[in-house]
Design a protein around this motif. Structure first.
Motif, PDB file in Angstrom:
ATOM      1  N   GLN A 165      13.028  -8.068-108.719  1.00  0.00           N
ATOM      2  CA  GLN A 165      12.376  -7.317-109.787  1.00  0.00           C
ATOM      3  C   GLN A 165      13.328  -6.289-110.397  1.00  0.00           C
ATOM      4  OE1 GLN A 165       9.670  -7.861-111.295  1.00  0.00           O
ATOM      5  NE2 GLN A 165       9.428  -6.000-112.523  1.00  0.00           N
ATOM      6  N   SER A 166      14.159  -5.664-109.563  1.00  0.00           N
ATOM      7  CA  SER A 166      15.106  -4.687-110.081  1.00  0.00           C
ATOM      8  C   SER A 166      16.171  -5.355-110.950  1.00  0.00           C
ATOM      9  CB  SER A 166      15.774  -3.924-108.933  1.00  0.00           C
ATOM     10  OG  SER A 166      14.872  -2.998-108.361  1.00  0.00           O
ATOM     11  N   ASP A 184       2.962  -2.551-107.638  1.00  0.00           N
ATOM     12  CA  ASP A 184       2.617  -2.454-106.215  1.00  0.00           C
ATOM     13  C   ASP A 184       1.130  -2.714-106.012  1.00  0.00           C
ATOM     14  OD1 ASP A 184       3.227  -2.118-103.568  1.00  0.00           O
ATOM     15  OD2 ASP A 184       2.956   0.048-103.587  1.00  0.00           O
ATOM     16  N   THR A 209      13.634  -7.452 -98.479  1.00  0.00           N
ATOM     17  CA  THR A 209      14.174  -6.600 -99.543  1.00  0.00           C
ATOM     18  C   THR A 209      14.592  -7.409-100.775  1.00  0.00           C
ATOM     19  OG1 THR A 209      16.378  -6.732 -98.544  1.00  0.00           O
ATOM     20  CG2 THR A 209      14.994  -4.859 -97.916  1.00  0.00           C
ATOM     21  N   PRO A 241      11.045  -0.359-108.060  1.00  0.00           N
ATOM     22  CA  PRO A 241      10.875  -1.323-106.965  1.00  0.00           C
ATOM     23  C   PRO A 241      11.696  -0.970-105.730  1.00  0.00           C
ATOM     24  CG  PRO A 241      11.266  -2.439-109.061  1.00  0.00           C
ATOM     25  CD  PRO A 241      11.576  -0.992-109.269  1.00  0.00           C
ATOM     26  N   GLN A 288      12.849  -9.472-102.421  1.00  0.00           N
ATOM     27  CA  GLN A 288      11.775  -9.492-103.419  1.00  0.00           C
ATOM     28  C   GLN A 288      11.926  -8.318-104.385  1.00  0.00           C
ATOM     29  OE1 GLN A 288       8.228  -7.713-102.430  1.00  0.00           O
ATOM     30  NE2 GLN A 288       6.921  -8.812-103.870  1.00  0.00           N
ATOM     31  N   GLN A 289      12.155  -7.109-103.838  1.00  0.00           N
ATOM     32  CA  GLN A 289      12.333  -5.942-104.682  1.00  0.00           C
ATOM     33  C   GLN A 289      13.625  -6.051-105.499  1.00  0.00           C
ATOM     34  OE1 GLN A 289       9.750  -4.307-104.679  1.00  0.00           O
ATOM     35  NE2 GLN A 289       8.847  -4.933-102.738  1.00  0.00           N
ATOM     36  N   ARG A 292      10.196   1.613-103.230  1.00  0.00           N
ATOM     37  CA  ARG A 292       9.169   1.127-102.309  1.00  0.00           C
ATOM     38  C   ARG A 292       9.754   0.746-100.955  1.00  0.00           C
ATOM     39  NH1 ARG A 292       7.061  -2.219-106.447  1.00  0.00           N
ATOM     40  NH2 ARG A 292       6.988  -4.050-105.090  1.00  0.00           N
TER      41      ARG A 292
END
Length: 528
Positions: free
Chosen positions: A149-150, A366, A143, A479, A145-146, A482
């Motif tokens: 980006q957030s 994605d 998590t 992000p 990784q997301q 997902r």
């Protein structure tokens, strides 16, 4: 005589304006490289637990030495339901009995397993070196990784609100120079980050600078060009960003190491920082800020470059103030971020734009999920923007904004939802639906600017920045949504698809802006 008419007198779309637009558009090529960078710097390679053969199995020493790699994996790593190697578990003890060809089928799920306590082995055939492999952002840490980006998009969000207001106070040029420098410094620092936390901090600061560049570039560009070419210039800027997606795919393919890739897309901003000192500050902002002498000096410089020196010599502070009475009076009205949701129509616009960017970044970030070469996917997703934006111009001119936007949103949502029912093996069909969906969303994002009251009171630089704030809310959430796929695989697509459909239906309630003057205040938006 209005201020746009004054610009026409000193050359209109002359030599200065052409160079001005070109030098502001070049940095936009690199914005896509940072917005979509984590598709490559945070690419997730195939992985599994490191194999551990127990040392106390001395009677298997000779067998261990002669084992093939496939056999060693078979006795060390369990299979998942798809009969592929588990990515996050391994056997507690080496299951030598699985090598016996005469052994009956064994239920490996019932065997004792453990997490990858000794780390992971990564397949480097596609991604040589990413933040995932460096800091092991897989399995229990996937998590993060997301979240990275957030956090970057959160920086973009904060920057939209922050730099808009600062530009109204300190000027477009000054903020643009600062943001170019901040982009270069924080981007390079991110490339040399010693740990994941430091990396996230610098990515957040990079997001701040991205907003400052995009908001101030648009404003400084628009405020120096005639009204009748704004649509053309807007298209040029849009295509600059699209071309940047091609550049990203090529650079990422050539540089598979995430640190070198991060460094490569950040260094050009030092060049942009150096030549940005030559930009001419917005004369409109200078007058509104009580600096008419500097505005006259800038206008005379523009007139000289355009070969209209005589017209420039006629300018004075009195002439300038008399031509900008409307701007001077409207500048006295201040607005805050609450104006985005204070009135009914503004609430509709804000929620609609947020849904658009929510679905757009849900697709754009994605790329690995399509099971097609990620570099090819990036090229295709970039290429679709060219015809999409051209079609959007035609539909805007001949059909109208509201119908075009509503149709594009609903079409995008239906294409995203369609992929729920398409098998993972039908990669080409899934890609076709995704490309049509992203292209439709690209059409919409090029039309939303006319909904905001941009160019006078509310649409000062603060207004333009606040207007982008709601769009970034969607890009932050995209992000994170997902992650819901962990509970139900199709849930992200359901959410991404439903958002633009709802937004498309809400668009039918928005005002039509085709052949209509742009709204100058929130009150005018509500009356429309």
């Amino acid at each position: 005589m209005s201020f746009p008419e004054l610009l026409d007198r000193i050359g209109g779309m002359g030599r200065f304006q052409v160079m001005h637009v070109a030098f502001l558009a070049i940095p936009l090529l690199m914005l896509a490289s940072h917005n979509l960078l984590q598709n490559f710097t945070a690419g997730i390679p195939e992985h599994r637990c490191q194999v551990r053969v127990m040392a106390n199995y001395t009677h298997h020493a000779n067998l261990t030495a002669s084992l093939h790699a496939e056999d060693l994996l078979r006795v060390s790593i369990p299979m998942d339901r798809s009969q592929k190697l588990e990515k996050c578990r391994r056997f507690v003890t080496t299951q030598w009995q699985l090598l016996n060809p005469n052994a009956t089928s064994t239920n490996t799920i019932e065997m004792d397993t453990e997490p990858c306590v000794d780390g992971w082995t990564y397949d480097n055939s596609l991604f040589t070196y990413t933040i995932i492999t460096e800091w092991d952002l897989v399995c229990e840490s996937r998590t993060l990784q997301q979240m990275a980006q957030s956090l970057y998009m959160a920086g973009v969000l904060v920057g939209s609100a922050l730099f808009g207001g600062l530009a109204d106070r300190f000027g477009r040029k000054a903020l643009l120079i600062w943001c170019y420098l901040q982009m270069a410094v924080t981007g390079i620092c991110a490339a040399f980050s010693p740990n994941f936390t430091t990396y996230c901090i610098f990515r957040f600061l990079t997001g701040l600078a991205i907003s400052g560049i995009s908001v101030n570039s648009v404003s400084l560009c628009i405020e120096w060009i005639p009204t009748n070419v704004r649509a053309i210039v807007g298209t040029i800027n849009g295509y600059s960003y699209t071309t940047g997606q091609f550049i990203l795919a090529g650079v990422a393919y050539a540089i598979p190491d995430w640190r070198w890739l991060q460094l490569t897309v950040s260094l050009p901003f030092f060049v942009f920082f150096l030549y940005s000192w030559l930009f001419v500050e917005s004369a409109r902002w200078l007058v509104i800020s009580g600096k008419p002498e500097r505005a006259v000096k800038g206008l005379r410089k523009v007139a000289r470059i355009n070969g209209k020196m005589e017209e420039g010599d006629k300018l004075s502070t009195e002439v300038l103030k008399s031509n900008m009475q409307k701007e001077l009076s409207s500048a006295k009205t201040s607005h805050t971020i609450t104006d985005l949701v204070r009135t009914p129509t503004m609430r509709k616009i804000s929620c609609g734009v947020s849904c658009i960017c929510f679905a757009y970044y849900g697709l754009a970030m994605d790329l690995q999920n399509f099971n097609v070469n990620i570099y090819l996917t990036q090229l295709i997703f970039g290429a679709v923007d060219f015809p999409a934006k051209f079609i959007s111009v035609l539909t805007i001119v001949f059909i109208g904004r509201r119908f075009s936007q509503a149709f594009s949103l609903v079409l995008a949502g239906l294409c995203i939802l369609a992929n729920i029912f398409v098998s993972q093996e039908l990669q080409t069909l899934r890609m076709v639906f995704a490309v049509i969906g992203k292209g439709s969303l690209a059409c919409v994002t090029s039309q939303t600017s006319e909904l905001w009251p941009i160019y006078t009171s509310w649409g000062s630089q603060t207004g333009l920045g606040l207007g982008g704030t709601m769009a970034r809310v969607g890009s932050i959430m995209a992000p994170l949504v997902r992650l819901t796929g962990e509970f139900f695989p199709s849930l992200p697509l359901i959410i991404y698809g439903a958002a633009p459909i709802v937004s498309g239906l809400a668009t039918c309630l928005l005002p039509e802006t085709h052949n209509m003057p742009l709204p100058e205040t929130i009150d005018e938006v509500e009356r429309q």
